[in-house]
Design a protein around this motif. Structure first.
Motif, PDB file in Angstrom:
ATOM      1  N   ALA A  24       0.828  -1.209   0.000  1.00 56.28           N
ATOM      2  CA  ALA A  24       0.000   0.000   0.000  1.00 56.28           C
ATOM      3  C   ALA A  24       0.862   1.259   0.000  1.00 56.28           C
ATOM      4  O   ALA A  24       0.615   2.203  -0.759  1.00 56.28           O
ATOM      5  CB  ALA A  24      -0.936  -0.003   1.202  1.00 56.28           C
ATOM      6  N   VAL A  25       1.878   1.289   0.863  1.00 55.50           N
ATOM      7  CA  VAL A  25       2.726   2.475   0.972  1.00 55.50           C
ATOM      8  C   VAL A  25       3.679   2.585  -0.213  1.00 55.50           C
ATOM      9  O   VAL A  25       3.846   3.656  -0.803  1.00 55.50           O
ATOM     10  CB  VAL A  25       3.510   2.452   2.295  1.00 55.50           C
ATOM     11  N   ASN A  26       4.316   1.479  -0.585  1.00 55.64           N
ATOM     12  CA  ASN A  26       5.389   1.523  -1.574  1.00 55.64           C
ATOM     13  C   ASN A  26       4.904   1.581  -3.015  1.00 55.64           C
ATOM     14  O   ASN A  26       5.649   2.011  -3.896  1.00 55.64           O
ATOM     15  CB  ASN A  26       6.318   0.324  -1.395  1.00 55.64           C
ATOM     16  N   VAL A  27       3.682   1.122  -3.262  1.00 62.27           N
ATOM     17  CA  VAL A  27       3.181   1.084  -4.644  1.00 62.27           C
ATOM     18  C   VAL A  27       1.862   1.836  -4.803  1.00 62.27           C
ATOM     19  O   VAL A  27       1.744   2.761  -5.604  1.00 62.27           O
ATOM     20  CB  VAL A  27       3.012  -0.368  -5.140  1.00 62.27           C
ATOM     21  N   MET A  28       0.872   1.462  -4.018  1.00 57.14           N
ATOM     22  CA  MET A  28      -0.468   2.000  -4.225  1.00 57.14           C
ATOM     23  C   MET A  28      -0.535   3.507  -4.008  1.00 57.14           C
ATOM     24  O   MET A  28      -1.175   4.230  -4.774  1.00 57.14           O
ATOM     25  CB  MET A  28      -1.464   1.278  -3.315  1.00 57.14           C
ATOM     26  N   SER A  29       0.117   4.006  -2.958  1.00 55.64           N
ATOM     27  CA  SER A  29       0.050   5.444  -2.678  1.00 55.64           C
ATOM     28  C   SER A  29       0.737   6.256  -3.773  1.00 55.64           C
ATOM     29  O   SER A  29       0.304   7.368  -4.099  1.00 55.64           O
ATOM     30  CB  SER A  29       0.668   5.758  -1.317  1.00 55.64           C
ATOM     31  N   THR A  30       1.810   5.704  -4.344  1.00 56.74           N
ATOM     32  CA  THR A  30       2.507   6.392  -5.431  1.00 56.74           C
ATOM     33  C   THR A  30       1.574   6.591  -6.613  1.00 56.74           C
ATOM     34  O   THR A  30       1.446   7.697  -7.159  1.00 56.74           O
ATOM     35  CB  THR A  30       3.751   5.594  -5.864  1.00 56.74           C
TER      36      THR A  30
ATOM     37  N   ARG B 275      10.239 -10.451   1.481  1.00 53.13           N
ATOM     38  CA  ARG B 275       9.709 -10.749   0.151  1.00 53.13           C
ATOM     39  C   ARG B 275       8.664  -9.707  -0.261  1.00 53.13           C
ATOM     40  O   ARG B 275       8.605  -9.298  -1.422  1.00 53.13           O
ATOM     41  CB  ARG B 275       9.104 -12.152   0.093  1.00 53.13           C
ATOM     42  N   ALA B 276       7.856  -9.269   0.693  1.00 52.77           N
ATOM     43  CA  ALA B 276       6.885  -8.218   0.401  1.00 52.77           C
ATOM     44  C   ALA B 276       7.604  -6.937  -0.021  1.00 52.77           C
ATOM     45  O   ALA B 276       7.151  -6.229  -0.930  1.00 52.77           O
ATOM     46  CB  ALA B 276       6.001  -7.967   1.615  1.00 52.77           C
ATOM     47  N   TYR B 277       8.726  -6.650   0.628  1.00 53.95           N
ATOM     48  CA  TYR B 277       9.489  -5.440   0.303  1.00 53.95           C
ATOM     49  C   TYR B 277      10.062  -5.517  -1.108  1.00 53.95           C
ATOM     50  O   TYR B 277       9.874  -4.593  -1.913  1.00 53.95           O
ATOM     51  CB  TYR B 277      10.610  -5.249   1.319  1.00 53.95           C
ATOM     52  N   VAL B 278      10.776  -6.592  -1.421  1.00 51.46           N
ATOM     53  CA  VAL B 278      11.401  -6.674  -2.747  1.00 51.46           C
ATOM     54  C   VAL B 278      10.337  -6.736  -3.839  1.00 51.46           C
ATOM     55  O   VAL B 278      10.529  -6.189  -4.939  1.00 51.46           O
ATOM     56  CB  VAL B 278      12.372  -7.870  -2.849  1.00 51.46           C
ATOM     57  N   THR B 279       9.215  -7.369  -3.550  1.00 55.03           N
ATOM     58  CA  THR B 279       8.131  -7.425  -4.531  1.00 55.03           C
ATOM     59  C   THR B 279       7.555  -6.038  -4.767  1.00 55.03           C
ATOM     60  O   THR B 279       7.246  -5.654  -5.900  1.00 55.03           O
ATOM     61  CB  THR B 279       7.033  -8.387  -4.063  1.00 55.03           C
ATOM     62  N   SER B 280       7.425  -5.251  -3.692  1.00 56.23           N
ATOM     63  CA  SER B 280       6.916  -3.884  -3.851  1.00 56.23           C
ATOM     64  C   SER B 280       7.883  -3.023  -4.648  1.00 56.23           C
ATOM     65  O   SER B 280       7.461  -2.150  -5.424  1.00 56.23           O
ATOM     66  CB  SER B 280       6.639  -3.254  -2.486  1.00 56.23           C
ATOM     67  N   LYS B 281       9.170  -3.244  -4.492  1.00 54.46           N
ATOM     68  CA  LYS B 281      10.153  -2.469  -5.239  1.00 54.46           C
ATOM     69  C   LYS B 281      10.151  -2.867  -6.721  1.00 54.46           C
ATOM     70  O   LYS B 281      10.373  -2.024  -7.599  1.00 54.46           O
ATOM     71  CB  LYS B 281      11.543  -2.624  -4.627  1.00 54.46           C
ATOM     72  N   LEU B 282       9.906  -4.137  -6.998  1.00 56.83           N
ATOM     73  CA  LEU B 282       9.679  -4.553  -8.387  1.00 56.83           C
ATOM     74  C   LEU B 282       8.441  -3.850  -8.929  1.00 56.83           C
ATOM     75  O   LEU B 282       8.420  -3.375 -10.070  1.00 56.83           O
ATOM     76  CB  LEU B 282       9.517  -6.068  -8.454  1.00 56.83           C
ATOM     77  N   GLY B 283       7.408  -3.758  -8.094  1.00 56.97           N
ATOM     78  CA  GLY B 283       6.191  -3.057  -8.492  1.00 56.97           C
ATOM     79  C   GLY B 283       6.450  -1.597  -8.819  1.00 56.97           C
ATOM     80  O   GLY B 283       5.837  -1.030  -9.724  1.00 56.97           O
ATOM     81  N   GLY B 284       7.368  -0.967  -8.076  1.00 63.51           N
ATOM     82  CA  GLY B 284       7.712   0.417  -8.363  1.00 63.51           C
ATOM     83  C   GLY B 284       8.324   0.586  -9.742  1.00 63.51           C
ATOM     84  O   GLY B 284       8.015   1.544 -10.464  1.00 63.51           O
ATOM     85  N   VAL B 285       9.187  -0.347 -10.138  1.00 62.00           N
ATOM     86  CA  VAL B 285       9.785  -0.296 -11.476  1.00 62.00           C
ATOM     87  C   VAL B 285       8.708  -0.521 -12.540  1.00 62.00           C
ATOM     88  O   VAL B 285       8.660   0.186 -13.553  1.00 62.00           O
ATOM     89  CB  VAL B 285      10.919  -1.332 -11.608  1.00 62.00           C
ATOM     90  N   HIS B 286       7.853  -1.511 -12.311  1.00 60.22           N
ATOM     91  CA  HIS B 286       6.744  -1.735 -13.240  1.00 60.22           C
ATOM     92  C   HIS B 286       5.901  -0.474 -13.404  1.00 60.22           C
ATOM     93  O   HIS B 286       5.500  -0.109 -14.517  1.00 60.22           O
ATOM     94  CB  HIS B 286       5.837  -2.862 -12.722  1.00 60.22           C
ATOM     95  N   LEU B 287       5.609   0.178 -12.311  1.00 62.06           N
ATOM     96  CA  LEU B 287       4.762   1.370 -12.333  1.00 62.06           C
ATOM     97  C   LEU B 287       5.418   2.481 -13.155  1.00 62.06           C
ATOM     98  O   LEU B 287       4.755   3.159 -13.956  1.00 62.06           O
ATOM     99  CB  LEU B 287       4.514   1.836 -10.901  1.00 62.06           C
ATOM    100  N   VAL B 288       6.715   2.665 -12.973  1.00 59.71           N
ATOM    101  CA  VAL B 288       7.441   3.684 -13.732  1.00 59.71           C
ATOM    102  C   VAL B 288       7.372   3.386 -15.229  1.00 59.71           C
ATOM    103  O   VAL B 288       7.134   4.285 -16.049  1.00 59.71           O
ATOM    104  CB  VAL B 288       8.898   3.777 -13.254  1.00 59.71           C
TER     105      VAL B 288
END
Length: 308
Positions: free
Chosen positions: A116-122, A185-198
């Motif tokens: 929620a914080v690392n991907v959804m809010s962005t 794992r939730a953290y690294v997955t969220s950071k992958l999500g950040g790259v996808h989002l970009v």
């Protein structure tokens, strides 16, 4: 005193590399009005020191784990931009993030807190504010090379990401979700999500408005490891700092300068690029998946901004 003619909005500017980047940007770009988005108390604490560098600093209260709070902060920013109280919006920095000790923490809206914080809010905040961004502009999303999930990039301290939308947005999505490893794992997955989002946003933003992901790599003294559990806080506070004499590890001040370079477009990079510390580089092979990126976008678009 130089008048401000551009606005930069930034999350994660109250500590660590974000705070150092904010200081550096204000020092190098006196025509910038910086809006610090953060919890009221933490933002208020850093405001005096930032205003010693430039008078053009203000704060807006936000809780990135709450859709209603993100929406309210976005609306406040829209009003300030529309009224002219803030100069034209030329940049956004999404530097805030959490790394938790499990994958069970639930937001007020029912989502897993890391995602929620690392991907959804962005996505939510960018969706609300992107019509106000004026070219030329750069949007920066802080990610992590931990999204590679391999020995070379994590030293074996992190598991590989496991992508599945919408499952990863829910608490308990990973095996043994109450364990520290699931939190990682939730953290690294969220950071992958950040790259996808970009990548997906880069295909949709108009010319002249660039978006990049930024990887600071390993930085000690940021406070990010404080909620991770396991041995990582000990490693980050006692062992890893010994490596700051090498090029492998940064402290917040030099890391903040590198982030400021990315924000100010000192580091050349095309829209959608992944910046590793000081230059554009390739993100993980897994991160280049247009079908996955489109699916993430479509799911995020279906999530209501607020709950009733």
């Amino acid at each position: 005193m130089t008048a401000a003619n551009r606005t930069l909005i930034m999350t994660g500017a109250t500590r660590g590399i974000g705070l150092e980047a904010a200081r550096d940007v204000l020092g190098r770009s006196p025509d910038t009005h910086l809006v610090v988005l953060g919890r009221g108390s933490s933002a208020a604490e850093v405001l005096p020191s930032l205003r010693e560098i430039s008078p053009h600093v203000s704060t807006v209260d936000i809780d990135l784990s709450s859709k209603a709070s993100v929406s309210a902060a976005g609306a406040q920013l829209e009003d300030l931009l529309d009224s002219g109280e803030l100069p034209p919006l030329r940049g956004l920095v999404f530097n805030a993030g959490v790394h938790l000790s499990n994958a069970l923490q639930t937001t007020v809206d029912g989502y897993e807190r890391t995602f929620a914080v690392n991907v959804m809010s962005t996505h939510q905040l960018l969706r609300q504010l992107h019509p106000h961004v004026q070219a030329p502009a750069r949007i920066v999303v802080t990610v992590s090379d931990a999204h590679f999930g391999d020995l070379r990039h994590t030293g074996g301290t992190m598991p590989a990401p496991r992508w599945a939308i919408p499952e990863i947005s829910r608490p308990g999505a990973f095996d043994r979700s109450g364990n520290v490893r699931a939190g990682r794992r939730a953290y690294v997955t969220s950071k992958l999500g950040g790259v996808h989002l970009v990548h997906e946003w880069a295909r949709r933003l108009p010319d002249g408005i660039d978006i990049v992901s930024y990887n600071p790599s390993l930085v000690v003294g940021t406070g990010l490891a404080r909620e991770t559990g396991g041995a990582l806080p000990f490693l980050m506070s006692r062992i890893i700092p010994l490596l700051t004499v090498t090029p492998l590890v940064d402290t917040p001040v030099p890391a903040g300068k590198k982030l400021a370079d990315a924000i100010l477009s000192v580091i050349p990079a095309a829209t959608g690029a992944y910046i590793h510390r000081k230059k554009a580089a390739a993100s993980s092979t897994e991160s280049y998946d247009t079908d996955r990126e489109r699916a993430l976008w479509n799911w995020l678009e279906q999530v209501p901004r607020t709950t009733s």
